[in-house]
Enzyme design. Structure first.
Site, mmCIF file in Angstrom:
data_model
loop_
_atom_site.group_PDB
_atom_site.id
_atom_site.type_symbol
_atom_site.label_atom_id
_atom_site.label_comp_id
_atom_site.label_asym_id
_atom_site.label_seq_id
_atom_site.Cartn_x
_atom_site.Cartn_y
_atom_site.Cartn_z
ATOM 1 N N ASP A 186 51.398 69.983 52.054
ATOM 2 C CA ASP A 186 50.312 69.006 51.895
ATOM 3 C C ASP A 186 48.990 69.753 51.934
ATOM 4 O O ASP A 186 48.484 70.058 53.012
ATOM 5 C CB ASP A 186 50.318 67.999 53.059
ATOM 6 N N ARG A 237 46.706 72.119 55.443
ATOM 7 C CA ARG A 237 47.657 72.844 56.302
ATOM 8 C C ARG A 237 47.277 74.322 56.390
ATOM 9 O O ARG A 237 47.526 74.968 57.405
ATOM 10 C CB ARG A 237 49.091 72.729 55.751
ATOM 11 N N ARG A 257 41.028 59.955 51.603
ATOM 12 C CA ARG A 257 42.041 60.680 50.837
ATOM 13 C C ARG A 257 42.160 60.137 49.416
ATOM 14 O O ARG A 257 42.771 60.781 48.559
ATOM 15 C CB ARG A 257 43.395 60.584 51.550
ATOM 16 N N LYS A 306 50.808 60.681 44.731
ATOM 17 C CA LYS A 306 51.372 59.879 45.813
ATOM 18 C C LYS A 306 50.398 58.744 46.158
ATOM 19 O O LYS A 306 49.232 58.789 45.764
ATOM 20 C CB LYS A 306 51.651 60.761 47.046
ATOM 21 N N HIS A 307 50.834 57.662 46.819
ATOM 22 C CA HIS A 307 52.149 57.325 47.346
ATOM 23 C C HIS A 307 52.628 56.101 46.570
ATOM 24 O O HIS A 307 52.199 54.995 46.873
ATOM 25 C CB HIS A 307 52.080 57.002 48.822
ATOM 26 N N HIS A 342 53.184 55.869 58.934
ATOM 27 C CA HIS A 342 53.739 56.768 59.939
ATOM 28 C C HIS A 342 54.189 55.984 61.171
ATOM 29 O O HIS A 342 55.091 56.418 61.894
ATOM 30 C CB HIS A 342 52.690 57.800 60.379
ATOM 31 N N ASP A 390 58.281 60.219 50.849
ATOM 32 C CA ASP A 390 57.448 60.593 51.978
ATOM 33 C C ASP A 390 58.403 60.923 53.128
ATOM 34 O O ASP A 390 59.617 60.647 53.053
ATOM 35 C CB ASP A 390 56.501 59.436 52.339
#
Length: 476
Positions: free
Chosen positions: A65, A73, A135, A165-166, A178, A250
């Site tokens: 990601d 990351r 995002r 995505k998503h 999440h 995901d």
């Protein structure tokens, strides 16, 4: 169990792991046909780790990601060199977005990473959205579509596969997948007009991968999340939109699906729905083998057609081949370094109200909101550090929910907030601070609320360059 069936099952599993080197179980799994791995900041991604992975399986799909902005990351310790999607949407220069995508691609190409789980093609239709926000390129499907395409062209032009995505769109939700299962209350017609255009544009632009969202969309399927729905994954995405690339889930430990089914059942249901690759954010050897065995058992029992499993594995291998065929392109892009593009974009994205200028070191009050689960917890806001680099005696105070404002002295005051539009307590804290210090400067690094006070700066992104651009604006 047959070796071929086991190998097919391993090909569609793409786990993450702990540690800065590849654990023995991951190396063994790669030798047994593991199709992919997912890397995170915890892995301290670098050439030694990549050599370990490629030595065991040269064609493994290595994913990460690296969106830019809030989700990074590789640059989590310092903040991203790129301002993120919302800032790019505010600037609305598709050439600039393509350049940012190309530089992110170049960074990944140098590390030999196959696939970037980016860009977010979600239309941020709901300002209360807790997990998409900055995002997304913005709240308009046309805006999001054109910048999604530009980002994909930049990234894939550097020889690294992109992943929109998503799907079918996480923008109109008030729940973080999440933590729980979000529901998108939209008709088929609204989905087609608002949420699907960026994905349709991504497919037409040749995006190599799409990630499913763990979203309940009753207009498509009232019974299961989209990831597990054949109506969403096969009939809509494959049939109506015509996508034939690799479809990845995901992370399956997210509560939106993990609260409903066991990992093995999620994997089998997702494959049956039309998904090709299973993302497991953090796996263990026992967990990986249990998922493999669940796939094999489902094929043997007739629950999952072997042809469907073979098709899924074939799409994983096709993505690996696409990447291998672009080695010369990645070598070429190594010389195409533009270290300033992220800062240029961040500067262009700044929006200001009032005349804000600091001529001496301020007291910075960080009104701390909790970032979404997609953001690594180590990610800094960066504003205080950026100001301190220009005004060395800058001091920071952190204000948690229900916390008391500090006593203000003669120093200038800067209030740093994130997504003030989503948090009533943040807006209340800002109002209280402005009552005491009407000359305080407010800096919002997320989706801003309507400006309050004498001076307001919105960066529209959380990154190192966004912070530096704001600090420059305040001290120039």
């Amino acid at each position: 169990m047959s070796d071929e069936l086991t190998r097919l099952a391993m090909t569609v599993l793409h786990p993450g792991f702990d540690g800065t080197s590849a654990p023995d179980w991951v190396r063994r799994a790669l030798g047994e046909g593991l199709g992919g791995v997912v890397l995170f900041a915890r892995n301290s991604v670098g050439e030694p780790l990549m050599r370990q992975l490629r030595a065991e399986s040269p064609g493994v799909v290595v994913a990460i990601d690296e969106e830019g902005g809030t989700v990074t990351r590789l640059e989590v310790a310092t903040g991203s060199s790129f301002p993120g999607n919302r800032a790019l949407g505010v600037v609305d220069d598709v050439r600039l977005t393509e350049q940012v995508g190309r530089q992110i691609g170049r960074m990944l190409a140098e590390l030999d990473i196959t696939l970037d789980y980016a860009p977010s093609a979600d239309v941020n239709a709901n300002p209360a959205n807790p997990v998409i926000g900055v995002r997304s390129f913005g709240p308009s499907p046309e805006l999001v579509a054109r910048h999604t395409v530009a980002y994909i062209e930049g990234l894939q032009g550097a020889g690294v596969a992109a992943c929109a995505k998503h799907f079918p769109g996480h923008g109109d939700t008030v729940t973080d997948s999440h933590l729980a299962l979000p529901t998108v209350h939209a008709s088929r017609e609204l989905l087609a007009e608002r949420d699907l255009p960026p994905f349709r544009a991504a497919i037409e632009a040749g995006v190599r991968s799409i990630m499913s969202g763990h979203l309940l969309i009753p207009a498509l399927d009232p019974s299961v999340p989209a990831t597990l729905s054949r109506t969403a994954m096969t009939e809509l995405l494959r049939g109506e939109l015509g996508f034939d690339g690799m479809l990845v889930t995901d992370a399956i430990e997210m509560r939106a699906v993990a609260a409903m089914f066991s990992p093995g059942e999620i994997v089998v249901r997702a494959l049956g729905a039309g998904v090709d690759a299973i993302c497991v954010g953090l796996a263990t050897e026992d967990g990986l083998r249990a998922m493999r065995d669940a796939i094999v058992a489902a094929v043997r029992e007739g629950t999952l057609p072997e042809e469907r499993l073979a098709e899924a594995a074939g799409r994983v291998m096709a993505l690996s081949s696409w990447y291998a065929d672009r080695a010369a392109l990645r070598e070429q892009v190594r010389g195409d370094v533009d270290e300033s593009v992220g800062l240029r974009a961040a500067r262009a994205a700044l929006t200001t109200t009032g005349a804000a200028r600091l001529d001496r070191a301020p007291l910075v009050v960080e009104v701390n909101t909790r970032f979404s689960q997609a953001v690594d917890p180590a990610t800094p806001t960066g504003i205080t550090a950026a100001l301190a680099s220009l005004l060395p005696e800058t001091e920071r105070v952190q204000l948690e929910p229900e916390g008391e404002l500090p006593s203000f002295d003669e120093r200038p005051v800067v209030l740093v907030v994130h997504d003030a539009a989503r948090h009533a307590w943040v807006r209340e804290a800002v109002s209280r601070a402005l009552e005491a210090r009407p000359d305080a400067i407010v800096v919002d690094t997320g989706i801003p609320a309507p400006p309050e006070g004498a001076a307001h700066v919105a960066t529209h992104g959380l990154s190192r360059v966004s912070a530096l651009a704001a600090a420059e604006r305040l001290t120039r």
